[in-house]
Design a protein around this motif. Structure first.
Motif, PDB file in Angstrom:
ATOM      1  N   ASP A  57     -52.250  14.536  68.343  1.00  0.00           N
ATOM      2  CA  ASP A  57     -51.126  14.243  67.460  1.00  0.00           C
ATOM      3  C   ASP A  57     -51.278  12.803  66.987  1.00  0.00           C
TER       4      ASP A  57
ATOM      5  N   THR B 224     -49.376  10.888  65.360  1.00  0.00           N
ATOM      6  CA  THR B 224     -48.140  10.116  65.144  1.00  0.00           C
ATOM      7  C   THR B 224     -47.474   9.741  66.464  1.00  0.00           C
TER       8      THR B 224
ATOM      9  N   GLN C  12     -50.460  18.133  63.719  1.00  0.00           N
ATOM     10  CA  GLN C  12     -49.164  18.243  64.367  1.00  0.00           C
ATOM     11  C   GLN C  12     -49.346  18.815  65.768  1.00  0.00           C
ATOM     12  N   PHE C  13     -48.575  18.295  66.717  1.00  0.00           N
ATOM     13  CA  PHE C  13     -48.740  18.722  68.099  1.00  0.00           C
ATOM     14  C   PHE C  13     -48.520  20.225  68.256  1.00  0.00           C
TER      15      PHE C  13
ATOM     16  N   ALA D 177     -55.047  15.027  72.943  1.00  0.00           N
ATOM     17  CA  ALA D 177     -53.646  14.614  72.952  1.00  0.00           C
ATOM     18  C   ALA D 177     -53.117  14.535  74.369  1.00  0.00           C
TER      19      ALA D 177
END
Length: 284
Positions: free
Chosen positions: A34, A36, A74-75, A92
């Protein structure tokens, strides 16, 4: 029992890296995270990506002599992408849970993941959860911290306000709209490092760790990566990265500096008992 933290390797021991590199020379792995989730992965001004997990996965590639392709996504799409074969494994931060360990293979943990409160600098000391009675707690909307704070609101008598990002939740503390922000310990440490108006407060241990997930059936690859993770623990690399990104030195006995016996995280599905030596020689 976990083995104790070992001192950084001597120059002679570091020569083992040559055989580690030779073993994996020419290999290429596609991983995802991810992009972000600061300070583990976040965009740079130049359009790249940086953070603790970016440095960690690049260190693994360097030690293996392998190419690492990192995808920021996106996760919510990471585990489906892993299961579909899009990624070789995930870089991640992923919390090992009993449910996930039934469906994925995990390395041993490389960081402890606990809850931590952030308060305005100079605020009243918080030494127990009961001290937050009547206070407003700011959290990142939809996060596990949001869910935990709401689950325990009746028990401890606090109010919960949710914000679109953890940065907004920290801002609520500095502007006196909330008394404390609740986040993960590494995210909290990074927030304090960047904002001189706040400071760390009460830590709530969870007993859980972050680890790298793999598909079931990829035991050989999991073992190869885990041996490098162990190397980065015993030679002090993970501790150095924690100091760099969280401005905090890992505690003795913590996941960042303690190599675990076997492959996987003890106590979870997928763990394999094994007495391989802790070494920076991947073939040891």
């Amino acid at each position: 029992m976990p083995k104790p933290y070992l001192a950084p390797l001597s120059c002679a021991a570091l020569l083992c890296l040559a055989s580690l590199t030779a073993h994996a020379a020419g290999e290429r792995y596609h991983v995802a995270l991810d992009g972000t989730f600061a300070p583990h992965a976040m965009p740079t001004m130049s359009g790249g990506i940086e953070g603790f997990n970016v440095d960690l996965i690049n260190a693994i590639g360097e030690r293996l002599g392998a190419e690492i392709d990192i995808t920021a996504a996106q996760f919510s799409g990471l585990i489906p992408g892993l299961q579909a074969g899009t990624y070789d494994f995930l870089a991640a931060p992923t919390t090992i849970t009993p449910e996930l360990s039934e469906n994925l293979l995990f390395t041993e943990g490389y960081l402890d993941t606990d809850y931590q409160f952030v308060v305005k600098k100079g605020a009243a000391a918080i030494t127990r959860l009961e001290d937050l009675e009547g206070r407003t707690i700011a959290v990142n909307k939809g996060s596990s911290y949001d869910a935990w704070a709401r689950e325990h609101a009746g028990e401890y008598g606090w109010r919960v306000e949710s914000y679109g990002s953890n940065s907004d939740a920290v801002q609520a503390v500095t502007s006196n709209r909330a008394f404390a922000n609740l986040a993960g310990n590494t995210v909290a440490a990074y927030a304090v490092k960047r904002n001189p108006m706040v400071e760390l407060s009460l830590l709530v241990p969870t007993g859980r760790v972050w680890a790298f997930p793999f598909r079931k059936g990829d035991e050989e690859l999991r073992a190869r990566i885990e041996r490098v993770v162990e190397c980065l623990k015993i030679d002090g690399t993970i501790a150095e990265l924690a100091q760099k990104w969280f401005d905090a030195e890992p505690e003795p006995g913590s996941a960042a500096v303690t190599a675990q016996p076997g492959y996987g995280q003890p106590g979870y599905a997928g763990f394999v008992e094994d007495d391989h030596p802790f070494s920076c020689d991947v073939q040891a």
